[in-house]
Design an enzyme around this catalytic site. Structure first.
Site, short mmCIF file in Angstrom:
data_model
loop_
_atom_site.label_atom_id
_atom_site.label_comp_id
_atom_site.label_asym_id
_atom_site.label_seq_id
_atom_site.Cartn_x
_atom_site.Cartn_y
_atom_site.Cartn_z
N LYS A 72 4.47 -6.82 4.27
CA LYS A 72 3.93 -5.60 3.81
C LYS A 72 3.70 -4.62 4.99
O LYS A 72 3.33 -5.43 6.05
CB LYS A 72 2.91 -5.57 2.77
CG LYS A 72 1.51 -5.85 3.30
CD LYS A 72 0.72 -4.86 3.89
CE LYS A 72 0.65 -3.34 3.32
NZ LYS A 72 0.05 -2.44 4.13
N THR A 95 0.98 -1.11 -0.03
CA THR A 95 -0.07 -0.03 0.01
C THR A 95 1.01 1.17 -0.08
O THR A 95 1.28 1.71 -1.29
CB THR A 95 -0.83 0.05 1.26
OG1 THR A 95 -0.14 -0.31 2.27
CG2 THR A 95 -2.16 -1.05 1.16
N THR A 130 -0.28 -1.06 8.63
CA THR A 130 -0.78 -2.56 8.76
C THR A 130 0.20 -3.31 8.46
O THR A 130 0.72 -3.14 7.40
CB THR A 130 -2.07 -2.81 7.84
OG1 THR A 130 -2.93 -1.56 8.34
CG2 THR A 130 -2.86 -4.20 8.15
N THR A 176 -7.22 11.36 0.51
CA THR A 176 -7.55 12.58 -0.45
C THR A 176 -6.50 12.63 -1.53
O THR A 176 -6.82 13.32 -2.49
CB THR A 176 -7.68 13.83 0.46
OG1 THR A 176 -6.38 13.99 1.12
CG2 THR A 176 -8.82 13.79 1.52
N GLU A 229 6.92 4.96 6.95
CA GLU A 229 6.45 6.25 6.19
C GLU A 229 7.13 7.34 6.59
O GLU A 229 7.18 7.69 7.91
CB GLU A 229 5.01 6.27 6.57
CG GLU A 229 3.93 5.45 5.88
CD GLU A 229 2.67 5.38 6.14
OE1 GLU A 229 1.69 4.53 5.80
OE2 GLU A 229 2.17 5.95 7.12
N ASN A 288 0.03 10.60 5.80
CA ASN A 288 -1.28 10.33 6.43
C ASN A 288 -2.26 11.17 6.32
O ASN A 288 -3.47 11.07 6.71
CB ASN A 288 -0.69 9.82 7.85
CG ASN A 288 -0.24 8.48 7.79
OD1 ASN A 288 -0.67 7.34 7.77
ND2 ASN A 288 1.34 8.55 7.99
#
Length: 399
Positions: A177, A151, A188, A399, A272, A394
């Site tokens: 992942k 993702t 996740t 969006t 991230e 995040n």
């Protein structure tokens, strides 16, 4: 441990595009054991549980730990979707089972992506023929699988290890992942491990839980425990090596830990917005539990993590985090080192070269040692900084 992808005997992998991801990238993946596999899994401890986790637990129980396949979709978590979400997870298993000539209880569903959005099951089911036609047992098939389940990951995560006894060789392949919402409590985080050793679900479960506690449960990116966390271990038995033999079990446990440790490190490194990967070493604790509590409190502190992002040797934030960890300790005994640079002695400031400390913390990886001077227990915990990029990823996720 090898950097080369090795596929264990008795497994096939596949990936395709079903149209679930808005990006149009591959988003449907399959692990198949044509002759079946014994299985064990650990799942999220979050009380908000995704539908595929609920269905997966039920299928493992009903099948007595025997699986034919794992079906994974990316781009939609199928979580907080009510009874319809459960029905969709079951429907996808039934559709795949029909095409494989097995029962739905032998299929484990898995999902990752946005929470609270209905999973378009018709897209998933319509993607099955393409998925099944893509099956193969090559390293390229395993890599395609790893890419399809991503993702916000920036790269696929795989690790391989082998054990040998005479002319017999068994392989352990792990594919994972995860880059955000990583604070496993079983990241996740989804992880699928295939091996061709022979073992019962009980044997696999005992080994898996022990290894997960020492690897995946000692990492954290952001302190958020996902609703979909799954680590599943499949054993085809095709190598002929049997876990009922103690020497085989011992060597397999080591190989499994090597694979899981590698994947856990890859998850944090690919976190991230991560710029710094930090190893916290807690020493001199009265118990492993209190060392773990202190490590987690430090790892989850936004003030500590933002200081790391700026390579700021602000040891006071670490000391404050230790003080609110819930561990009843004597602050006057705490020593803190950034690498070999001592920055706190006996809970107080000690003279150190700020420029050298800043340079040390500017490295992409570094260690922080906290000695509590109250016992003989220790542990290592892998975490990271908190950057502007993490916030941007995040803030813009939907969006």
């Amino acid at each position: 441990m090898s950097n080369e992808i090795r596929v264990p005997l008795g497994f096939r992998f596949a990936a395709t595009t079903a149209g679930i991801k808005a990006s149009g990238k591959p988003d449907l993946a399959l692990i198949e054991a044509p002759n079946g596999a014994e299985a064990a899994a650990v799942f999220t401890r979050n009380l908000v549980v995704a539908a595929p986790v609920t269905v997966g637990r039920d299928h493992l129980k009903k099948s007595k730990g025997n699986l034919r396949a794992i079906l994974i979709n990316a781009g939609n978590a199928n979580c907080a979707t009510g009874k319809q979400g459960i029905a969709v997870a079951k429907q996808s298993c039934e559709a795949l089972a029909l095409q494989l000539g097995t029962k739905a209880k032998h299929i484990l569903p898995s999902s990752t992506g946005v929470i609270g959005v209905p999973l378009p099951v018709e897209k998933l089911i319509n993607g099955l023929p393409s998925l099944l036609s893509a099956r193969g047992d090559s390293p390229e098939h395993a890599l395609a699988f790893a890419q399809a389940i991503m993702t916000t990951d920036t790269r696929p995560k795989l690790a391989t290890a082998q054990i040998r006894f005479g002319e017999q060789t068994a392989t352990v392949l792990g594919i994972c992942k995860g880059a955000g919402m990583i604070h496993p409590n079983m990241a996740t985080m989804l992880c699928y491990i295939g091996t061709d050793v022979k073992g019962s679900p009980d044997q696999l479960s005992k080994l898996l839980k022990s290894v997960v506690d020492r690897t995946f449960n000692r990492i954290s990116i952001d302190g958020d425990t996902s609703t979909n966390d799954t680590v599943c271990l499949l054993a085809s038995g095709a190598s002929g090596l049997d876990l009922s033999k103690s020497k085989v079990a011992d060597e397999f446990s080591k190989a499994l830990e090597q694979v899981c440790a590698s994947l856990a490190t890859q998850v944090v490194t690919d976190g991230e917005g991560v710029k710094h990967v930090v190893t916290l070493k807690i020493e001199g604790a009265k118990s492993e539990r209190e060392a773990d509590a202190i490590a987690r409190t430090i790892a989850h502190s936004p003030l500590v993590k933002t200081a790391w992002a700026g390579a700021d040797p602000n040891w006071g934030r670490i000391l404050a985090a230790i003080g609110r960890s819930g561990v009843e300790l004597d602050p006057s005994k705490i020593d803190i080192h950034f690498g070999k640079i001592q920055v706190c002695r006996g809970g107080m400031a000690t003279s150190f070269d700020e420029a050298k400390a800043h340079a040390y913390l500017s490295q992409p990886t570094f260690e922080i040692l906290i000695h509590l001077n109250r016992g003989k227990h220790s542990l290592s915990f892998l975490t990271c900084d908190l950057t502007h990029e993490y916030v941007s990823i995040n803030a813009d996720y939907r969006t």
